[in-house]
Write a protein that holds these residues in place. Structure first.
Motif, mmCIF file in Angstrom:
data_model
loop_
_atom_site.group_PDB
_atom_site.id
_atom_site.type_symbol
_atom_site.label_atom_id
_atom_site.label_comp_id
_atom_site.label_asym_id
_atom_site.label_seq_id
_atom_site.Cartn_x
_atom_site.Cartn_y
_atom_site.Cartn_z
ATOM 1 N N MET A 1 0.854 -1.198 0.000
ATOM 2 C CA MET A 1 0.000 0.000 0.000
ATOM 3 C C MET A 1 0.889 1.246 0.000
ATOM 4 O O MET A 1 1.841 1.306 0.765
ATOM 5 C CB MET A 1 -0.852 -0.023 1.281
ATOM 6 C CG MET A 1 -2.002 0.952 1.278
ATOM 7 S SD MET A 1 -2.852 1.035 2.875
ATOM 8 C CE MET A 1 -3.492 -0.611 3.076
ATOM 9 N N LEU B 1 -1.593 6.533 1.251
ATOM 10 C CA LEU B 1 -2.867 5.833 1.387
ATOM 11 C C LEU B 1 -2.938 5.174 2.757
ATOM 12 O O LEU B 1 -3.964 5.224 3.446
ATOM 13 C CB LEU B 1 -2.977 4.787 0.275
ATOM 14 C CG LEU B 1 -4.355 4.178 0.095
ATOM 15 C CD1 LEU B 1 -5.349 5.273 -0.262
ATOM 16 C CD2 LEU B 1 -4.322 3.131 -1.015
ATOM 17 N N ALA B 2 -1.809 4.594 3.164
ATOM 18 C CA ALA B 2 -1.777 3.914 4.454
ATOM 19 C C ALA B 2 -2.050 4.900 5.575
ATOM 20 O O ALA B 2 -2.809 4.620 6.495
ATOM 21 C CB ALA B 2 -0.413 3.266 4.664
ATOM 22 N N ILE C 1 -5.037 4.856 8.321
ATOM 23 C CA ILE C 1 -4.857 4.839 9.777
ATOM 24 C C ILE C 1 -5.678 5.948 10.417
ATOM 25 O O ILE C 1 -6.344 5.745 11.426
ATOM 26 C CB ILE C 1 -3.371 5.010 10.139
ATOM 27 C CG1 ILE C 1 -2.604 3.740 9.738
ATOM 28 C CG2 ILE C 1 -3.185 5.250 11.639
ATOM 29 C CD1 ILE C 1 -1.115 3.936 9.684
ATOM 30 N N ARG D 1 -1.876 9.237 23.517
ATOM 31 C CA ARG D 1 -0.551 8.827 23.103
ATOM 32 C C ARG D 1 -0.556 7.538 22.282
ATOM 33 O O ARG D 1 0.213 7.373 21.370
ATOM 34 C CB ARG D 1 0.284 8.651 24.360
ATOM 35 C CG ARG D 1 1.754 8.479 24.085
ATOM 36 C CD ARG D 1 2.457 8.523 25.420
ATOM 37 N NE ARG D 1 3.850 8.149 25.306
ATOM 38 C CZ ARG D 1 4.802 8.969 24.963
ATOM 39 N NH1 ARG D 1 4.517 10.193 24.653
ATOM 40 N NH2 ARG D 1 6.058 8.542 24.918
ATOM 41 N N HIS D 2 -1.446 6.618 22.629
ATOM 42 C CA HIS D 2 -1.379 5.330 21.953
ATOM 43 C C HIS D 2 -2.548 5.087 21.025
ATOM 44 O O HIS D 2 -2.952 3.976 20.807
ATOM 45 C CB HIS D 2 -1.270 4.215 22.983
ATOM 46 C CG HIS D 2 0.022 4.309 23.722
ATOM 47 N ND1 HIS D 2 1.232 4.225 23.085
ATOM 48 C CD2 HIS D 2 0.275 4.543 25.016
ATOM 49 C CE1 HIS D 2 2.196 4.366 23.969
ATOM 50 N NE2 HIS D 2 1.647 4.577 25.144
ATOM 51 N N PHE E 1 -2.562 5.461 17.964
ATOM 52 C CA PHE E 1 -2.086 5.110 16.636
ATOM 53 C C PHE E 1 -2.277 6.220 15.635
ATOM 54 O O PHE E 1 -2.214 5.989 14.452
ATOM 55 C CB PHE E 1 -2.780 3.849 16.101
ATOM 56 C CG PHE E 1 -2.384 2.627 16.836
ATOM 57 C CD1 PHE E 1 -1.334 1.846 16.362
ATOM 58 C CD2 PHE E 1 -3.007 2.281 17.999
ATOM 59 C CE1 PHE E 1 -0.950 0.730 17.068
ATOM 60 C CE2 PHE E 1 -2.628 1.165 18.703
ATOM 61 C CZ PHE E 1 -1.593 0.388 18.236
ATOM 62 N N THR F 1 -0.992 8.911 13.540
ATOM 63 C CA THR F 1 0.356 9.314 13.135
ATOM 64 C C THR F 1 0.377 10.737 12.605
ATOM 65 O O THR F 1 1.413 11.259 12.308
ATOM 66 C CB THR F 1 0.917 8.369 12.060
ATOM 67 O OG1 THR F 1 -0.054 8.291 11.028
ATOM 68 C CG2 THR F 1 1.198 7.011 12.611
ATOM 69 N N GLU G 1 15.410 24.781 15.391
ATOM 70 C CA GLU G 1 15.162 23.367 15.660
ATOM 71 C C GLU G 1 14.786 23.168 17.131
ATOM 72 O O GLU G 1 13.876 22.401 17.453
ATOM 73 C CB GLU G 1 16.433 22.600 15.323
ATOM 74 C CG GLU G 1 16.222 21.133 15.099
ATOM 75 C CD GLU G 1 17.547 20.399 15.077
ATOM 76 O OE1 GLU G 1 18.446 20.845 14.358
ATOM 77 O OE2 GLU G 1 17.654 19.392 15.793
ATOM 78 N N THR H 1 11.442 21.585 18.672
ATOM 79 C CA THR H 1 11.505 20.440 19.582
ATOM 80 C C THR H 1 10.672 20.717 20.825
ATOM 81 O O THR H 1 9.903 19.866 21.282
ATOM 82 C CB THR H 1 12.965 20.184 20.012
ATOM 83 O OG1 THR H 1 13.766 20.096 18.851
ATOM 84 C CG2 THR H 1 13.085 18.921 20.822
ATOM 85 N N ALA I 1 7.390 18.640 22.111
ATOM 86 C CA ALA I 1 7.394 17.948 23.410
ATOM 87 C C ALA I 1 6.299 18.484 24.325
ATOM 88 O O ALA I 1 5.624 17.716 25.022
ATOM 89 C CB ALA I 1 8.767 18.102 24.064
ATOM 90 N N ALA J 1 2.887 17.236 23.260
ATOM 91 C CA ALA J 1 2.605 15.852 23.654
ATOM 92 C C ALA J 1 2.029 15.822 25.063
ATOM 93 O O ALA J 1 1.077 15.093 25.345
ATOM 94 C CB ALA J 1 3.881 15.020 23.573
ATOM 95 N N SER K 1 -1.529 17.285 25.214
ATOM 96 C CA SER K 1 -2.582 16.474 24.600
ATOM 97 C C SER K 1 -3.243 15.534 25.612
ATOM 98 O O SER K 1 -4.302 14.987 25.354
ATOM 99 C CB SER K 1 -2.023 15.674 23.420
ATOM 100 O OG SER K 1 -1.125 14.694 23.892
ATOM 101 N N GLN K 2 -2.606 15.380 26.778
ATOM 102 C CA GLN K 2 -3.269 14.588 27.827
ATOM 103 C C GLN K 2 -4.376 15.377 28.510
ATOM 104 O O GLN K 2 -5.114 14.834 29.328
ATOM 105 C CB GLN K 2 -2.266 14.233 28.929
ATOM 106 C CG GLN K 2 -1.113 13.385 28.525
ATOM 107 C CD GLN K 2 -0.157 13.268 29.702
ATOM 108 O OE1 GLN K 2 -0.290 12.405 30.542
ATOM 109 N NE2 GLN K 2 0.788 14.188 29.783
#
Lengths: 219, 435
Positions: free
Chosen positions: B1, B5-6, B10, B25-26, B28, B30, B44, B48, B52, B55, B58-59
């Motif tokens: 695939m 498309l993949a 997802i 977090r989990h 899936f 992406t 950069e 970063t 971080a 992330a 997002s909780q």
């Protein structure tokens, strides 16, 4: 990072935190320049070193067997005795690399680990299977692939993210690994979408639900 | 695939699996949710930090902030999560457990927090810990710094910033709270107002008068800075929470000192140096506030844009109407312009720490301009976001009303729009002072 890979890094770091003699945690990725970010994240979580095998998006992509061959070469170079991998990719869900790597190296393998205990050179791995758990015991060196309940990966802390920028990151290309036969062996025959979902029905009450279920042959 | 498309597959599957769950977090997922801010030009390290912090944020989904706003309870889990990941020490020295980064990085952190949906409430819950600790780290004694800073970074202590008084806001030099030396103590009396997080803080960075204005050559030499313990059970300290328009999760207070005793070692630097020390950090705070305003603005605009894409009236998305699209496009351009001004100011501030050719006046003008522009851009974006949502914009569930209430803060604090205009009129245009 693939969540299964996160679990793998986390497990490696935890092995060290459990005061096991973990000499070095090496993380490896193969992919475009952007893949480096994944190595930096891994090093921020606690890995010591990153190896980036650069493969441009335009080049032919590695298949699971190709990845396994590449990893075998890396393992031999690094003289590793334990390889922890995610149980599967999250794009094609192939779930082949770990097993193939074990086969190529002739090492023991324990897939879909939900618990890992290391005592000396004996490793006990628990995996969840249909209807219960299965416990495997093997000697190092070995391959472990990780499943979701193994641990809860940490968030990299800011000081560790900054430290990770100073950790060594080796850049390589496929040319650095001579003699790997990476030719494409897989062919995508067809890609089809799943059939569209049909709408459900509403029932008035429990009795209605039971008769509907009977009607559909579910009871 | 093919990979694209993949990825699409997802994304679709993830949505099917948990249609109303924020991306955890989990899950899936992406692909990050749609971000509208242009990221070119950031360093950069800034990117970063942004990733971080995102992330961690997002909780804490919108529902967390809605509940805490409604119940007026402190987002202590949020503070703890940032502390345990070391983010409170972003701009503090590495020797004290910080990360030794600059205001450019701290600003993008604050922006990212606000932008995550946490808004001003999220930003204010940690703002003073990031900013008010700067003078302490820089001018505090070795013991003082080693005792407090690591604990502020790891979240054991929380801190608040005590400068504003009912009769001394922008005219800081007229503040009346006194700190009198008495043996091994200072005795503090007076009143502070709009002290954010005083209810949950165990330390206050306090500016107080240590001598009458008439007794020193310059009025600025009569003020001193302290890092005092804030113990509600001790005699002589009273806190009164102020009911307010927005950012209700985070407490703002009137603080009354009545012969409140603190150890003499609380003094930061020398007596009489307080004002000078504080001035040092003011431009940094303007940058952080500008970042927070930008975060709110981008959050609101991106929400409005997605609503305008999805909401159908008369059989087509409302975003197809230029009456909706144009104002949102205009908000975007204002935000982008303010973003450039903000990170320009932050960069100047950081560079001025080592480059003496950059005058503090230039930093001040850049930082004040940035704060002004970002606050106005955020206000426009938040207002437009509510309007684009129509009636739904008025409902708590859609978040934009909360951000709209909060976006007044950067317009007012730490310096009003009018005072910024006065400052620029006087310092840049050479016009006579009006006050």
């Amino acid at each position: 990072m693939n969540p299964f890979d996160e679990l793998s890094i986390e497990e490696a770091v935890r092995l060290r935190e459990r005061k096991l003699p973990v000499e070095e945690i090496v993380t490896v990725t193969a992919g475009p320049a952007k893949s480096q970010d994944i190595l930096r994240t891994a090093m921020a979580m606690g890995a010591d070193k990153g190896i980036h095998v650069q493969i441009d998006d335009k080049e032919p992509q590695l298949e699971p067997l190709g990845v396994a061959k590449l990893l075998k070469a890396v393992v031999e170079q690094q003289k590793s005795n334990l390889v922890i991998l995610g149980k599967q990719a999250i794009d094609d869900d192939a779930a082949q690399t770990g097993q193939m790597l074990a086969g190529l190296l002739g090492w023991s393998q324990a897939t879909q680990a939900s618990k890992v205990v290391v005592e000396g050179d004996v490793v006990t791995v628990t995996k969840e299977v249909d209807g219960g758990v299965e416990t495997l015991k093997a000697k190092l060196p070995m391959i472990i692939t990780t499943d979701l309940r193994l641990n809860e990966p940490r968030y990299a802390s800011l000081p560790n993210i900054m430290k990770a920028k100073k950790k060594p990151l080796e850049k390589k290309t496929l040319k650095d690994f001579e003699g790997l036969d990476l030719k494409q062996r897989l062919k995508t025959v067809k890609v089809t979408e799943p059939p569209p979902r049909e709408g459900g029905v509403k029932v008035e009450d429990v009795d209605g639900m039971i008769s509907k279920l009977k009607e559909l042959g579910a009871l | 695939m093919p990979p694209t498309l993949a990825r699409a597959a997802i994304r679709t599957l993830t949505r099917l699996r948990c249609p109303h769950q924020p991306s955890s977090r989990h899950a899936f997922s992406t692909s990050p949710s749609r971000r509208i801010m242009e990221l070119t030009g950031f360093t950069e390290t800034q990117l970063t930090v942004r990733e971080a912090v995102s992330a961690i944020c997002s909780q804490f989904p919108s529902s967390y902030w809605q509940e805490h706003d409604a119940s007026e309870t402190d987002p202590k889990e949020f503070h703890a999560a940032l502390a345990s990941s070391g983010f409170l020490g972003i701009a503090l020295p590495e020797s004290l457990g910080g990360s030794g980064l600059g205001i450019s990085e701290a600003t993008i952190m604050m922006q990212t927090i606000a932008e995550s949906g946490a808004g001003m409430a999220g930003a204010q819950s940690i703002h003073a810990n990031v900013y008010a600790t700067q003078p302490l780290a820089r001018f505090g004694s070795k013991e003082q710094v080693e005792e407090t800073i690591p604990k502020i970074i790891d979240g054991t202590y929380r801190t608040c910033f005590g400068v504003t008084e009912p009769d001394a806001g922008l005219d800081t030099l007229r503040l009346r709270t006194t700190a009198k030396r008495d043996g091994d103590d200072y005795v503090i009396s007076g009143q502070k107002i709009w002290i954010t997080c005083a209810q949950v803080a165990s330390r206050m960075i306090l500016l107080a008068r240590t001598s009458p204005a008439s007794s020193v050559p310059k009025p600025s030499q009569a003020l001193s800075l302290f890092c005092i313990p804030l113990s509600k059970s001790s005699p002589g300290l009273e806190l009164r929470r102020i009911k307010k328009m927005g950012g209700r999760a985070v407490d703002a207070n009137e603080v009354f000192f009545d012969n409140y005793r603190v150890p003499a070692s609380s003094l930061i630097g020398k007596e009489g140096h307080g004002f000078k020390i504080i001035l040092h950090g003011m431009n940094a705070e303007r940058c952080l506030l500008a970042g927070e305003a930008l975060g709110l603005g981008y959050a609101a605009l991106s929400r409005a844009a997605s609503y305008a894409r999805e909401r159908n009236v008369f059989g087509r998305p409302i975003g197809q109407n230029q009456g909706i699209a144009h104002p949102l496009a205009e908000c975007y351009m204002h935000l982008e312009a303010a973003k450039l001004a903000t990170y320009h100011a932050a960069r100047l501030y950081d560079a001025s720490q080592t480059d003496e050719s950059i005058k503090q006046d230039a930093v001040g003008i850049a930082a004040n301009s940035a704060k002004f522009l970002a606050a106005e851009a955020a206000f426009k974006a938040c207002e437009r976001a509510v309007l684009a949502h129509g009636g739904m914009g008025y409902a708590v569930e859609y978040d934009v009303e909360r951000w709209f209430r909060e976006c007044l803060v950067p317009r007012i604090a730490p310096v009003s729009r009018e005072m910024v205009l006065n400052f620029v009129g006087e310092r840049v245009l050479g016009l006579p002072r009006s006050y």
